[in-house]
Write an enzyme that holds these catalytic residues in place. Structure first.
Site, PDB file in Angstrom:
ATOM      1  N   HIS A 172      54.329   3.887 -48.879  1.00 32.52           N
ATOM      2  CA  HIS A 172      55.366   4.329 -49.828  1.00 32.52           C
ATOM      3  C   HIS A 172      54.812   4.461 -51.253  1.00 32.52           C
ATOM      4  O   HIS A 172      55.561   4.448 -52.215  1.00 32.52           O
ATOM      5  CB  HIS A 172      56.566   3.354 -49.806  1.00 32.52           C
ATOM      6  CG  HIS A 172      57.414   3.506 -48.578  1.00 32.52           C
ATOM      7  ND1 HIS A 172      58.405   2.623 -48.240  1.00 32.52           N
ATOM      8  CD2 HIS A 172      57.422   4.452 -47.597  1.00 32.52           C
ATOM      9  CE1 HIS A 172      58.985   3.008 -47.101  1.00 32.52           C
ATOM     10  NE2 HIS A 172      58.399   4.117 -46.695  1.00 32.52           N
ATOM     11  N   CYS A 225      50.272  15.168 -68.914  1.00 31.20           N
ATOM     12  CA  CYS A 225      49.045  15.458 -68.166  1.00 31.20           C
ATOM     13  C   CYS A 225      47.979  16.080 -69.082  1.00 31.20           C
ATOM     14  O   CYS A 225      48.281  17.010 -69.835  1.00 31.20           O
ATOM     15  CB  CYS A 225      49.396  16.426 -67.042  1.00 31.20           C
ATOM     16  SG  CYS A 225      47.999  17.051 -66.120  1.00 31.20           S
TER      17      CYS A 225
HETATM   18  P1  OAD Z   1      64.493  -4.616 -47.935  1.00 32.91           P
HETATM   19  O1  OAD Z   1      65.105  -5.032 -49.229  1.00 32.91           O
HETATM   20  O2  OAD Z   1      65.213  -3.642 -47.097  1.00 32.91           O
HETATM   21  O3  OAD Z   1      64.241  -5.893 -47.024  1.00 32.91           O
HETATM   22  C1  OAD Z   1      63.646  -7.054 -47.536  1.00 32.91           C
HETATM   23  C2  OAD Z   1      63.416  -7.988 -46.373  1.00 32.91           C
HETATM   24  O4  OAD Z   1      62.688  -9.101 -46.857  1.00 32.91           O
HETATM   25  C3  OAD Z   1      64.699  -8.539 -45.746  1.00 32.91           C
HETATM   26  O5  OAD Z   1      64.610  -8.434 -44.327  1.00 32.91           O
HETATM   27  C4  OAD Z   1      64.709 -10.006 -46.167  1.00 32.91           C
HETATM   28  O6  OAD Z   1      65.305 -10.863 -45.199  1.00 32.91           O
HETATM   29  C5  OAD Z   1      63.212 -10.275 -46.279  1.00 32.91           C
HETATM   30  N1  OAD Z   1      62.802 -11.395 -47.137  1.00 32.91           N
HETATM   31  C6  OAD Z   1      63.354 -11.835 -48.292  1.00 32.91           C
HETATM   32  N2  OAD Z   1      62.652 -12.864 -48.790  1.00 32.91           N
HETATM   33  C7  OAD Z   1      61.612 -13.084 -47.942  1.00 32.91           C
HETATM   34  C8  OAD Z   1      60.522 -14.014 -47.902  1.00 32.91           C
HETATM   35  N3  OAD Z   1      60.342 -14.908 -48.856  1.00 32.91           N
HETATM   36  N4  OAD Z   1      59.666 -13.942 -46.865  1.00 32.91           N
HETATM   37  C9  OAD Z   1      59.830 -13.008 -45.888  1.00 32.91           C
HETATM   38  N5  OAD Z   1      60.825 -12.116 -45.871  1.00 32.91           N
HETATM   39  C10 OAD Z   1      61.708 -12.148 -46.889  1.00 32.91           C
HETATM   40  O7  OAD Z   1      63.009  -4.136 -48.282  1.00 32.91           O
HETATM   41  P2  OAD Z   1      62.016  -3.209 -47.449  1.00 32.91           P
HETATM   42  O8  OAD Z   1      62.053  -3.548 -46.005  1.00 32.91           O
HETATM   43  O9  OAD Z   1      60.722  -3.250 -48.141  1.00 32.91           O
HETATM   44  O10 OAD Z   1      61.533   2.708 -49.685  1.00 32.91           O
HETATM   45  O11 OAD Z   1      62.681  -1.792 -47.657  1.00 32.91           O
HETATM   46  C11 OAD Z   1      62.111  -0.681 -47.022  1.00 32.91           C
HETATM   47  C12 OAD Z   1      62.150   0.508 -47.936  1.00 32.91           C
HETATM   48  O12 OAD Z   1      63.501   0.723 -48.385  1.00 32.91           O
HETATM   49  C13 OAD Z   1      61.391   0.365 -49.223  1.00 32.91           C
HETATM   50  O13 OAD Z   1      60.006   0.577 -49.082  1.00 32.91           O
HETATM   51  C14 OAD Z   1      62.006   1.419 -50.087  1.00 32.91           C
HETATM   52  C15 OAD Z   1      63.465   1.262 -49.735  1.00 32.91           C
HETATM   53  O14 OAD Z   1      64.195   2.444 -49.773  1.00 32.91           O
HETATM   54  C16 OAD Z   1      60.866   3.477 -50.586  1.00 32.91           C
HETATM   55  O15 OAD Z   1      60.622   3.090 -51.703  1.00 32.91           O
HETATM   56  C17 OAD Z   1      60.449   4.810 -50.081  1.00 32.91           C
HETATM   57 ZN    ZN Z   2      49.197  18.492 -64.730  1.00 33.67          ZN
END
Ligand code: OAD
Ligand code: ZN
Length: 248
Positions: A126, A152
């Site tokens: 991402h 730029c």
């Molecule tokens: P989320 O905010 O959807 O999920 C975060 C996860 O981390 C949840 O399942 C929580 O339970 C878990 N969590 C929280 N604290 C934790 C800890 N200390 N240890 C382990 N787990 C923990 O975040 P992402 O899965 O990263 O896309 O979200 C996926 C994508 O959604 C992101 O990359 C972003 C967003 O739209 C883009 O930016 C393209």
């Molecule tokens: Zn440029």
């Protein structure tokens, strides 16, 4: 001690794996203080995210979008790696790993660099806030102090962080490398991701269909929990150091 048996099992799998795939999300950095996307206090609490973190906003209202992106960058920078990042760096020091990360904060690289390790195995599916490029000509650029002021060198266009916004495709090479790793991995570690956002969230299923064992470390149930072989309901900053220790 709470996870003793599962931790030892995972440590055995990792120690004997020929290839490990790590799939991480924003929860992996939560113990550093970085906000996650979903959940209380998460980035999605700000309704403007859907408007400004969008390719269309950068094209149609670039100054407003870049000002909002500056605010986002402020919320995601200034943190230190946590014990989970450090433990993972040490696991990858001694074992063949590919890390497909959705994290854009750069903390994992910081942990690798602190250990004197190459970051070549880290693929940002991402994107990352540690890189910038031109909105018009796409040339890579130095990350500026302030995106609203920077332009730029080549064409005078606005600069933007090299992160995937709504309405954009995943970067080709990182995602291809992640898929390649999924096909050959023996074990996949799912660290701090809700597993909601596709196509990234399809990687563990791809690995499973090629025979990998899936291990989730997350305090909460996720979209991917059901297909995992082992689920450890704990924080990555607490569980990964235990796994590392159990690997000996
Ligand atoms: P989320 O905010 O959807 O999920 C975060 C996860 O981390 C949840 O399942 C929580 O339970 C878990 N969590 C929280 N604290 C934790 C800890 N200390 N240890 C382990 N787990 C923990 O975040 P992402 O899965 O990263 O896309 O979200 C996926 C994508 O959604 C992101 O990359 C972003 C967003 O739209 C883009 O930016 C393209
Ligand atoms: Zn440029």
């Amino acid at each position: 001690m709470k996870f003793d048996k599962q931790v030892r099992r995972v440590a055995r799998w990792l120690a004997s794996a020929d290839h490990i795939l790590v799939f991480s999300g924003s929860g992996f950095s939560a113990e550093s203080g970085v906000p996650t996307f979903r959940g209380t206090g998460g980035l999605y609490d700000d309704p403007d995210i859907l408007r400004y973190a969008h390719r269309d906003a950068l094209e149609e209202e670039p100054e407003e979008a870049l000002a909002w992106i500056e605010g986002l960058r402020g919320r995601l920078t200034g943190y230190e790696p946590n014990p989970g990042h450090r433990a993972l760096a040490r696991i990858c020091r001694d074992h063949a790993c590919t890390i497909a990360t959705q994290n854009i904060d750069g903390l994992l690289e910081d942990a690798f660099e602190d250990e004197g390790l190459s970051t070549d195995c880290i693929w940002h599916i991402h994107g990352t806030l540690k890189e910038a490029r031109c909105l018009d000509c796409n040339e890579p650029a130095e990350v500026p102090d302030d995106y609203t002021q920077a332009r730029c060198d080549k064409c005078g266009g606005y600069l933007r962080p090299n992160v995937v916004l709504f309405g954009e495709m995943l970067p080709e090479e990182p995602f291809a490398r992640a898929q390649e790793a999924a096909r050959k991995a023996d074990v996949v570690l799912l660290l701090g991701t809700s597993g909601i956002v596709h196509p990234a969230a399809a990687l563990p299923g791809l690995a499973r269909s090629h025979g990998a064992k899936l291990v989730e470390i997350n305090p909460n149930e996720t979209e991917l929990s059901d297909i995992c072989d082992v689920v450890i309901r704990g924080k990555t900053g607490e569980v990964l150091p235990e796994v590392l220790e159990a690997m000996g």
